[in-house]
Design a protein around this motif. Structure first.
Motif, PDB file in Angstrom:
ATOM      1  N   VAL A  81       0.781  -1.251   0.061  1.00  0.00           N
ATOM      2  CA  VAL A  81       0.122  -0.126  -0.003  1.00  0.00           C
ATOM      3  C   VAL A  81       1.031   1.080   0.092  1.00  0.00           C
ATOM      4  O   VAL A  81       0.592   2.257  -0.763  1.00  0.00           O
ATOM      5  CB  VAL A  81      -1.146  -0.063   1.295  1.00  0.00           C
ATOM      6  CG1 VAL A  81      -1.619   1.243   1.070  1.00  0.00           C
ATOM      7  CG2 VAL A  81      -1.939  -1.090   1.152  1.00  0.00           C
ATOM      8  N   ALA A 140       1.498   1.890  -3.480  1.00  0.00           N
ATOM      9  CA  ALA A 140       0.595   2.458  -3.959  1.00  0.00           C
ATOM     10  C   ALA A 140       0.653   4.211  -3.703  1.00  0.00           C
ATOM     11  O   ALA A 140       0.223   4.831  -4.671  1.00  0.00           O
ATOM     12  CB  ALA A 140      -0.699   1.744  -3.594  1.00  0.00           C
ATOM     13  N   ARG A 141       0.657   4.346  -2.464  1.00  0.00           N
ATOM     14  CA  ARG A 141       0.613   5.814  -1.932  1.00  0.00           C
ATOM     15  C   ARG A 141       1.649   6.810  -2.695  1.00  0.00           C
ATOM     16  O   ARG A 141       1.327   7.779  -2.755  1.00  0.00           O
ATOM     17  CB  ARG A 141       0.782   5.865  -0.270  1.00  0.00           C
ATOM     18  CG  ARG A 141       0.938   7.156   0.151  1.00  0.00           C
ATOM     19  CD  ARG A 141       1.223   6.969   1.567  1.00  0.00           C
ATOM     20  NE  ARG A 141       2.672   6.684   1.825  1.00  0.00           N
ATOM     21  CZ  ARG A 141       3.505   7.575   2.075  1.00  0.00           C
ATOM     22  NH1 ARG A 141       3.386   8.680   1.798  1.00  0.00           N
ATOM     23  NH2 ARG A 141       4.902   7.069   2.362  1.00  0.00           N
ATOM     24  N   LEU A 192      -7.435   7.856  -2.717  1.00  0.00           N
ATOM     25  CA  LEU A 192      -7.664   6.478  -2.387  1.00  0.00           C
ATOM     26  C   LEU A 192      -7.374   6.109  -1.322  1.00  0.00           C
ATOM     27  O   LEU A 192      -6.350   6.599  -0.475  1.00  0.00           O
ATOM     28  CB  LEU A 192      -6.667   5.798  -3.295  1.00  0.00           C
ATOM     29  CG  LEU A 192      -6.766   5.951  -5.029  1.00  0.00           C
ATOM     30  CD1 LEU A 192      -5.963   5.184  -5.673  1.00  0.00           C
ATOM     31  CD2 LEU A 192      -8.169   5.505  -5.235  1.00  0.00           C
ATOM     32  N   LYS A 193      -8.038   5.169  -0.575  1.00  0.00           N
ATOM     33  CA  LYS A 193      -8.072   4.626   0.776  1.00  0.00           C
ATOM     34  C   LYS A 193      -8.031   2.889   0.621  1.00  0.00           C
ATOM     35  O   LYS A 193      -8.395   2.534  -0.497  1.00  0.00           O
ATOM     36  CB  LYS A 193      -8.916   5.009   1.887  1.00  0.00           C
ATOM     37  CG  LYS A 193      -9.114   6.690   1.923  1.00  0.00           C
ATOM     38  CD  LYS A 193      -7.979   7.032   2.561  1.00  0.00           C
ATOM     39  CE  LYS A 193      -7.968   8.508   2.695  1.00  0.00           C
ATOM     40  NZ  LYS A 193      -9.413   9.069   3.614  1.00  0.00           N
ATOM     41  N   TYR A 194      -7.515   2.269   1.639  1.00  0.00           N
ATOM     42  CA  TYR A 194      -7.480   0.900   1.358  1.00  0.00           C
ATOM     43  C   TYR A 194      -7.617   0.064   2.662  1.00  0.00           C
ATOM     44  O   TYR A 194      -7.509   0.428   3.710  1.00  0.00           O
ATOM     45  CB  TYR A 194      -5.873   0.819   1.071  1.00  0.00           C
ATOM     46  CG  TYR A 194      -5.474   1.192  -0.121  1.00  0.00           C
ATOM     47  CD1 TYR A 194      -5.336   0.686  -1.327  1.00  0.00           C
ATOM     48  CD2 TYR A 194      -4.964   2.598   0.226  1.00  0.00           C
ATOM     49  CE1 TYR A 194      -4.986   1.473  -2.641  1.00  0.00           C
ATOM     50  CE2 TYR A 194      -4.332   3.132  -1.005  1.00  0.00           C
ATOM     51  CZ  TYR A 194      -4.459   2.621  -2.463  1.00  0.00           C
ATOM     52  OH  TYR A 194      -3.979   3.314  -3.368  1.00  0.00           O
ATOM     53  N   LEU A 197      -7.096  -3.672   4.422  1.00  0.00           N
ATOM     54  CA  LEU A 197      -6.223  -4.850   4.178  1.00  0.00           C
ATOM     55  C   LEU A 197      -6.864  -5.800   5.084  1.00  0.00           C
ATOM     56  O   LEU A 197      -7.402  -5.877   6.097  1.00  0.00           O
ATOM     57  CB  LEU A 197      -4.674  -4.340   4.926  1.00  0.00           C
ATOM     58  CG  LEU A 197      -4.220  -2.930   4.465  1.00  0.00           C
ATOM     59  CD1 LEU A 197      -2.884  -2.965   5.269  1.00  0.00           C
ATOM     60  CD2 LEU A 197      -3.993  -2.854   3.090  1.00  0.00           C
ATOM     61  N   ILE A 226      -6.403  -6.538  -0.870  1.00  0.00           N
ATOM     62  CA  ILE A 226      -6.350  -5.264  -0.498  1.00  0.00           C
ATOM     63  C   ILE A 226      -7.433  -4.410  -1.266  1.00  0.00           C
ATOM     64  O   ILE A 226      -7.539  -4.538  -2.447  1.00  0.00           O
ATOM     65  CB  ILE A 226      -5.177  -4.533  -1.059  1.00  0.00           C
ATOM     66  CG1 ILE A 226      -3.747  -5.141  -0.217  1.00  0.00           C
ATOM     67  CG2 ILE A 226      -5.047  -3.010  -1.008  1.00  0.00           C
ATOM     68  CD1 ILE A 226      -2.386  -4.436  -0.605  1.00  0.00           C
ATOM     69  N   CYS A 251      -9.358  -1.512  -2.533  1.00  0.00           N
ATOM     70  CA  CYS A 251      -9.270  -0.152  -2.993  1.00  0.00           C
ATOM     71  C   CYS A 251     -10.624   0.602  -2.996  1.00  0.00           C
ATOM     72  O   CYS A 251     -11.262   0.348  -3.565  1.00  0.00           O
ATOM     73  CB  CYS A 251      -8.733   0.045  -4.437  1.00  0.00           C
ATOM     74  SG  CYS A 251      -7.228  -1.087  -4.760  1.00  0.00           S
ATOM     75  N   THR A 308      -2.327   0.640  -8.291  1.00  0.00           N
ATOM     76  CA  THR A 308      -2.667  -0.795  -8.350  1.00  0.00           C
ATOM     77  C   THR A 308      -1.456  -1.335  -9.214  1.00  0.00           C
ATOM     78  O   THR A 308      -0.737  -2.353  -8.822  1.00  0.00           O
ATOM     79  CB  THR A 308      -3.920  -1.414  -8.877  1.00  0.00           C
ATOM     80  OG1 THR A 308      -3.921  -0.740 -10.250  1.00  0.00           O
ATOM     81  CG2 THR A 308      -4.760  -0.817  -7.840  1.00  0.00           C
ATOM     82  N   LEU A 312       1.318  -1.535  -6.720  1.00  0.00           N
ATOM     83  CA  LEU A 312       1.312  -2.552  -5.787  1.00  0.00           C
ATOM     84  C   LEU A 312       1.595  -3.909  -6.305  1.00  0.00           C
ATOM     85  O   LEU A 312       2.297  -4.669  -5.686  1.00  0.00           O
ATOM     86  CB  LEU A 312      -0.288  -2.328  -5.337  1.00  0.00           C
ATOM     87  CG  LEU A 312      -0.636  -2.958  -4.204  1.00  0.00           C
ATOM     88  CD1 LEU A 312      -2.171  -2.507  -3.696  1.00  0.00           C
ATOM     89  CD2 LEU A 312      -0.919  -4.558  -4.503  1.00  0.00           C
ATOM     90  N   ARG A 339      -6.360  -7.784 -10.261  1.00  0.00           N
ATOM     91  CA  ARG A 339      -7.211  -6.866  -9.752  1.00  0.00           C
ATOM     92  C   ARG A 339      -8.808  -7.218 -10.185  1.00  0.00           C
ATOM     93  O   ARG A 339      -9.029  -7.704 -11.509  1.00  0.00           O
ATOM     94  CB  ARG A 339      -7.005  -5.563 -10.870  1.00  0.00           C
ATOM     95  CG  ARG A 339      -5.536  -4.832 -10.765  1.00  0.00           C
ATOM     96  CD  ARG A 339      -5.385  -3.699 -11.863  1.00  0.00           C
ATOM     97  NE  ARG A 339      -4.398  -2.992 -11.802  1.00  0.00           N
ATOM     98  CZ  ARG A 339      -3.300  -3.369 -12.648  1.00  0.00           C
ATOM     99  NH1 ARG A 339      -3.124  -4.390 -13.469  1.00  0.00           N
ATOM    100  NH2 ARG A 339      -2.197  -2.469 -12.583  1.00  0.00           N
TER     101      ARG A 339
END
Length: 214
Positions: free
Chosen positions: A52, A55-56, A67-69, A71, A107, A109, A127, A130, A143
């Motif tokens: 993550v 990704a950030r 975007l938030k995630y 886990l 994960i 998204c 992604t 990631l 995905r």
């Protein structure tokens, strides 16, 4: 994974010498969509947070970073997530991975709609970062964007959080082969009698529409 003939084709297409290191090229080629995993091999929280973080660190349109995630490695929660996912549109008769071949982790998204109402550019960048990180660690992922609305209830999401995509992760339990697109131009992925997953790719020449070279 690919055979030597396929390796040679892709290297020649990209102008990569067979003796070169080409680390990024090889990593991108290994970053495929895997749909069957060694479910019993867990992924620890530190690895999920690392992915993550990759990704950030990617680019974000207007740097909004909406975007938030979520886990997930809990067996109980994974079991609740699985029925809400559709796995392979071209493999009509395949219901998805069986028990023992399901993801070791997910994960999820999310889009924070209090920050933005779209993140199509951000999502692709995030992604891919990631999944590149997963491949670097010997993991694979997929995905999944075909998601039932009931997943919101499973994750107990606040109203301003919208599910965009689920990334399934685990140690791959299948071989994915990149193939040169054959006659007729079919791009549908398929599985052979040995359950090798084949992904036809258009040639480099086919996707270059022009070259203005000095």
């Amino acid at each position: 994974m690919q055979n030597k003939k396929a390796d040679s084709y892709w290297q020649q297409s990209a102008g990569v010498s067979s003796g070169g290191t080409a680390m990024l090229y090889d990593l991108i080629r290994k970053t495929r969509s895997f749909r069957r995993f060694k479910e019993e091999e867990p992924i620890d929280l530190g690895t999920l947070r690392y992915l993550v973080d990759l990704a950030r660190l990617g680019g974000s349109a207007r740097n909004v970073q909406p975007l938030k995630y979520v886990l997930v490695s809990s067996p109980e929660v994974k079991a609740k997530i699985f029925p809400h996912l559709a796995w392979a549109g071209y493999l009509k008769e395949w219901p998805g991975p069986q028990e023992g071949e399901r993801p070791a982790a997910y994960i999820v998204c999310l889009l924070d709609t209090s920050l933005s109402h779209e993140a199509s550019c951000d999502l692709g960048i995030a992604t891919q970062n990631l999944l590149l990180g997963a491949a670097e660690k010997g993991l694979g992922g997929c995905r999944i964007a075909s998601i039932a609305t009931g997943l919101r209830e499973v994750l107990r999401l606040d109203d301003h959080l919208q599910v965009l995509q689920v990334v399934a992760l685990g140690k791959p339990a299948e071989t994915v082969s990149l193939d040169e697109q054959g006659p007729g131009g079919d791009i549908k992925y398929w599985r052979d009698a040995d359950q090798v997953h084949h992904v036809p790719k258009r040639s480099l020449q086919d996707i270059i529409s022009g070259e203005f070279i000095t």
